[in-house]
Enzyme design. Structure first.
Site, short mmCIF file in Angstrom:
data_model
loop_
_atom_site.label_atom_id
_atom_site.label_comp_id
_atom_site.label_asym_id
_atom_site.label_seq_id
_atom_site.Cartn_x
_atom_site.Cartn_y
_atom_site.Cartn_z
N GLU A 257 -9.59 -1.26 5.50
CA GLU A 257 -10.22 -0.89 6.76
C GLU A 257 -11.50 -1.71 6.98
OE1 GLU A 257 -8.56 0.82 8.74
OE2 GLU A 257 -8.12 2.87 8.14
N ASP B 35 0.83 -1.21 0.00
CA ASP B 35 0.00 0.00 0.00
C ASP B 35 0.87 1.26 0.00
OD1 ASP B 35 0.95 -0.45 2.57
OD2 ASP B 35 -1.00 -0.64 3.51
N ASN C 166 -7.48 -1.81 14.56
CA ASN C 166 -8.89 -2.08 14.20
C ASN C 166 -9.02 -3.30 13.29
OD1 ASN C 166 -7.87 -1.12 11.82
ND2 ASN C 166 -9.30 0.57 11.58
N HIS D 125 -7.33 -3.87 10.49
CA HIS D 125 -7.08 -3.69 9.05
C HIS D 125 -5.81 -4.43 8.62
CE1 HIS D 125 -4.62 0.24 9.86
NE2 HIS D 125 -3.77 -0.69 9.50
C1 F6R Z 1 1.27 -0.88 6.05
C2 F6R Z 1 0.31 -1.91 6.44
C3 F6R Z 1 -0.54 -1.70 7.63
C4 F6R Z 1 0.26 -1.92 8.92
C5 F6R Z 1 -0.63 -1.69 10.13
C6 F6R Z 1 0.12 -1.83 11.42
O1 F6R Z 1 1.96 -1.27 4.89
O2 F6R Z 1 0.22 -2.89 5.79
O3 F6R Z 1 -1.61 -2.61 7.59
O4 F6R Z 1 0.75 -3.23 8.94
O5 F6R Z 1 -1.19 -0.42 10.06
O6 F6R Z 1 1.02 -0.79 11.53
P1 F6R Z 1 2.11 -0.79 12.72
O7 F6R Z 1 2.99 -1.91 12.48
O8 F6R Z 1 2.78 0.55 12.58
O9 F6R Z 1 1.33 -0.92 13.98
#
Ligand code: F6R
Length: 244
Positions: free
Chosen positions: A143, A67, A136, A138
């Protein structure tokens, strides 16, 4: 789903880095899907250390980024492109031509998203997709409310996600939109490895254990994948009844 419950945060990180290292040692032409975020930073650091200690050839690996934020100028220090340049490309002297980045600067985002899907298909598909998880539930930037069949598309970030990611932005201004592989795109990967570390992920882990194909927690869609490994540290596992 296979669960790996590690006895410490560092062993959970080592477990994921080792799975990546072993895969690339045996299959040097693999296609790898990469997540970003705080969780993955030490994984990439551990992987870089492993490669430096016991070199393996990485010049035929191809990487797809999961992403990217929309609306940031190319090269913005908080973009996921800058993240992977810092944590993987520069330390391992990889070529940027080995990476596909979600085309967030294209004129037509819709067409560009379709093109990204086509590139994934033409690569033969992702052999191993690394994933983190949002508080959450995701995955990527899928989301709550995302469908199981969703593909690469423009997505809106929730307030919760924007708040969680605020620390990664010098000015604290997290974009409201992103381009993300969809759940269907992620499920097409041959192997999925998700890492969850820390107490902030404990509630999402508990929800994940107890629900299946639940749109309010997109990570639950992954449980139907036949090669899904979930790696947890003790804090992330603290609300579920698992013993080492
Ligand atoms: C970003 C991604 C997101 C993160 C998630 C957790 O490329 O895939 O799904 O894995 O937001 O983020 P952290 O590791 O910063 O808690």
């Amino acid at each position: 789903m296979r669960i790996v419950l590690s006895d410490s945060k560092s062993s959970s990180i080592d477990a994921v880095a080792t799975l990546l290292y072993d895969r690339l040692s045996v299959h040097p032409t693999s296609v790898i899907g990469l997540a970003t975020g705080k969780t993955m930073e030490p994984v990439y650091a551990a992987f870089v250390e492993m490669v430096k200690a016991n070199p393996i050839k990485l010049d035929r690996v191809f990487f797809f980024m999961l992403d990217e934020y929309l609306g940031l100028p190319d090269g913005h220090p908080s973009s996921f492109k800058a993240y992977i340049q810092t944590h993987l490309i520069k330390p391992l002297e990889l070529s940027e031509s080995q990476f596909a980045f979600p085309p967030v600067h294209a004129g037509s985002i819709h067409e560009a998203a379709e093109h990204y899907e086509l590139s994934l298909k033409e690569s033969g598909g992702i052999d191993l997709q690394l994933l983190g998880i949002g508080t959450n539930g995701h995955i990527g930037f899928n989301e709550p409310g995302s469908t199981k069949t969703s593909r690469t598309r423009l997505v809106h970030l929730t307030g919760e996600t924007q708040k969680s990611n605020q620390g990664q932005f010098v000015d604290g201004k997290v974009p409201s939109d992103a381009l993300s592989m969809g759940i269907g795109t992620i499920l097409d990967a041959k192997n999925l490895i998700m890492l969850a570390t820390g107490e902030s992920k404990a509630a999402a882990m508990k929800y994940l254990m107890n629900h299946h194909d639940d749109p309010t927690c997109p990570a639950t869609y992954l449980k139907s994948h036949s090669h899904f490994v979930l790696v947890l540290d003790p804090e992330a596992a603290s609300k579920i009844n698992l013993k080492i």
